[in-house]
Design an enzyme around this catalytic site. Sequence first.
Site, PDB file in Angstrom:
ATOM      1  N   LYS A 156       0.859  -1.177   0.000  1.00  0.00           N
ATOM      2  CA  LYS A 156       0.000   0.000   0.000  1.00  0.00           C
ATOM      3  C   LYS A 156       0.898   1.230   0.000  1.00  0.00           C
ATOM      4  O   LYS A 156       1.451   1.626   1.020  1.00  0.00           O
ATOM      5  CB  LYS A 156      -0.892  -0.010   1.253  1.00  0.00           C
ATOM      6  CG  LYS A 156      -2.223   0.773   1.089  1.00  0.00           C
ATOM      7  CD  LYS A 156      -2.084   2.250   0.901  1.00  0.00           C
ATOM      8  CE  LYS A 156      -1.771   2.954   2.200  1.00  0.00           C
ATOM      9  NZ  LYS A 156      -1.791   4.459   2.037  1.00  0.00           N
ATOM     10  N   PRO A 157       1.092   1.863  -1.182  1.00  0.00           N
ATOM     11  CA  PRO A 157       1.940   3.057  -1.237  1.00  0.00           C
ATOM     12  C   PRO A 157       1.222   4.276  -0.672  1.00  0.00           C
ATOM     13  O   PRO A 157       0.006   4.262  -0.451  1.00  0.00           O
ATOM     14  CB  PRO A 157       2.204   3.218  -2.740  1.00  0.00           C
ATOM     15  CG  PRO A 157       0.992   2.623  -3.402  1.00  0.00           C
ATOM     16  CD  PRO A 157       0.557   1.492  -2.509  1.00  0.00           C
ATOM     17  N   GLU A 207      -0.677   7.700  -0.326  1.00  0.00           N
ATOM     18  CA  GLU A 207      -1.791   8.192  -1.138  1.00  0.00           C
ATOM     19  C   GLU A 207      -1.368   9.308  -2.084  1.00  0.00           C
ATOM     20  O   GLU A 207      -1.927   9.442  -3.181  1.00  0.00           O
ATOM     21  CB  GLU A 207      -2.918   8.677  -0.228  1.00  0.00           C
ATOM     22  CG  GLU A 207      -2.525   9.789   0.722  1.00  0.00           C
ATOM     23  CD  GLU A 207      -3.515   9.973   1.868  1.00  0.00           C
ATOM     24  OE1 GLU A 207      -4.236  10.985   1.843  1.00  0.00           O
ATOM     25  OE2 GLU A 207      -3.557   9.110   2.763  1.00  0.00           O
ATOM     26  N   GLU A 227       9.957   2.138  10.799  1.00  0.00           N
ATOM     27  CA  GLU A 227      10.952   3.190  10.559  1.00  0.00           C
ATOM     28  C   GLU A 227      10.181   4.495  10.544  1.00  0.00           C
ATOM     29  O   GLU A 227       9.422   4.765   9.616  1.00  0.00           O
ATOM     30  CB  GLU A 227      11.690   2.947   9.239  1.00  0.00           C
ATOM     31  CG  GLU A 227      12.990   3.719   9.133  1.00  0.00           C
ATOM     32  CD  GLU A 227      12.899   4.873   8.163  1.00  0.00           C
ATOM     33  OE1 GLU A 227      13.071   6.024   8.621  1.00  0.00           O
ATOM     34  OE2 GLU A 227      12.667   4.645   6.976  1.00  0.00           O
ATOM     35  N   GLY A 264       9.691   8.769  12.385  1.00  0.00           N
ATOM     36  CA  GLY A 264      10.210  10.115  12.210  1.00  0.00           C
ATOM     37  C   GLY A 264      11.592  10.308  12.796  1.00  0.00           C
ATOM     38  O   GLY A 264      12.106   9.489  13.552  1.00  0.00           O
ATOM     39  N   CYS A 320      13.412  11.599   6.597  1.00  0.00           N
ATOM     40  CA  CYS A 320      13.360  11.281   8.026  1.00  0.00           C
ATOM     41  C   CYS A 320      14.749  11.207   8.636  1.00  0.00           C
ATOM     42  O   CYS A 320      14.906  11.385   9.850  1.00  0.00           O
ATOM     43  CB  CYS A 320      12.598   9.982   8.257  1.00  0.00           C
ATOM     44  SG  CYS A 320      13.185   8.590   7.280  1.00  0.00           S
ATOM     45  N   GLU A 376       9.616  17.347  14.585  1.00  0.00           N
ATOM     46  CA  GLU A 376      10.032  17.098  13.206  1.00  0.00           C
ATOM     47  C   GLU A 376       9.277  18.032  12.261  1.00  0.00           C
ATOM     48  O   GLU A 376       8.064  17.923  12.114  1.00  0.00           O
ATOM     49  CB  GLU A 376       9.767  15.640  12.834  1.00  0.00           C
ATOM     50  CG  GLU A 376      10.246  15.263  11.449  1.00  0.00           C
ATOM     51  CD  GLU A 376       9.960  13.809  11.111  1.00  0.00           C
ATOM     52  OE1 GLU A 376      10.812  13.184  10.461  1.00  0.00           O
ATOM     53  OE2 GLU A 376       8.885  13.300  11.489  1.00  0.00           O
TER      54      GLU A 376
END
Length: 492
Positions: A189-190, A192, A263, A265, A297, A395
Amino acid sequence: MSESGERYVSAVTRPHIEPGRLFIGGQWRVAESKGRRDVVDPSTGTVITTVAEADAADLDAAVDAARGAFEGWARTPGRVRARILHRVADVIREREDELVAVESVDVGKPVTLSRAVDVATAAEEYEYYSALAQSVDGATRQIPVPSHAYTRREPLGVVGAITPFNFPLILSSSKIAPALAAGNTVVHKPAEDTPLSALLMAEILAEAGVPDGVVNVVTGGGAVGEALLRHPGVDKIAFTGSTRVGKLAAAVASQSLKPVTMELGGNAAQIVFEDADLDKAIGSVIKGFVFNTGQFCMGGPRLLVHRSLHDTVLEILSQAVAGVPLGDPFDPATVIGPMTAARHLENVETYVAIAREDGGRIVTGGERLELGGGYYYKPTVIAGLANDSRAVQEEIFGPVLTVQSFDTEDEAVELANSTAYGLASGLCTNDLARAHRVAARLQAGIVWVNDWAMLDPAVPFGGVKQSGYGREYGPEGLEPYTKVKSVVISLA
């Protein structure tokens, strides 16, 4: 947009990214869902194409296809899997121009960066794990009872890979390549905002000989990702994204005891000691916070500089940063492109406003660049902030650098470790003993010395503290995609 930009856009509006189709079971299928999502070119704010917003039925079909393909792929000899993965690397290189086009128009990434970093790294990832696919071995164990004992490393099953918007090609390959090397199948699921390279890679994987159903791609928003986390047919989750979403993902996955690698922030510090080579240090500092428009990141958005160099470094940065080429990502001279989405641009503006309220001094930048309707923000350096400012502690994920001074090595380490994150860190020094000493004290999964973003598929990275757990790259990146089984045979 430039003429070259128009050419790149035309390269992605092709049948393999036909609106409304998902890659399931080795076939392009029209999504059961009628939902569609626009994909926007961040350099202009215009719609490139649309993709499907998958629903539960689409996800069920993808997981069923992955489960159906698992036994055959798991039993495929490692050497055969290795040949196929090596062929994936070859096809990536053969279709480099298409991947560069897709990644740049989708993410807003400068074409020089897409070519030299993203596409090149993706090929290297598959190449590296093709070698490891041949060495997924167990070991014999000596025990006192009369028996033969040994371990087996076996694939987990169906892996749900959820990837972010900033490095869609690299961060999907860093999950899919080891998952396949170990004998797993994948539902991907890449993000959006940036799904296009995932769809093109589905085509590339099939062309390279990955069997039907071994890799499936479903596009959509957060609801699709949550459904993947909850799906009873998924055996493991590999996630890269923000710490906030990662915490939610881990909580959901834990309900079915799925193993998860996270993996998340980062908010890394770059420490410049008084003995550093200043020319090299400045180059490292700039790379650390403008790379991929700061949407990294493992970027270095916090500069800690020895007090004796503070004013000199600020003066150099005020001139050098303003001169970094910013603009059309399809111009080969561009170093900094647009932010990937309007909301990311607005987030950066919010943090710069916070910095101003907290007494920060804008050394350079601090505002949007109005250019062709795109989501551009000038690279920004901010001095004079207290360590507890949100602009220092949180971040920002954009081209913003905060600058603080220190007097002693202990103070530098304390400041570097003072945030909730621990993904990357770095230092510039000509003192070899100090380099080793400080690296050992920094709370981070990877530490760079005298440069930034030195990454290779052989060298593991990952987080500590709020930056997640698990490792990607290296042999360590293969282990989370396997389970250990012990076999003990009586010889009595």
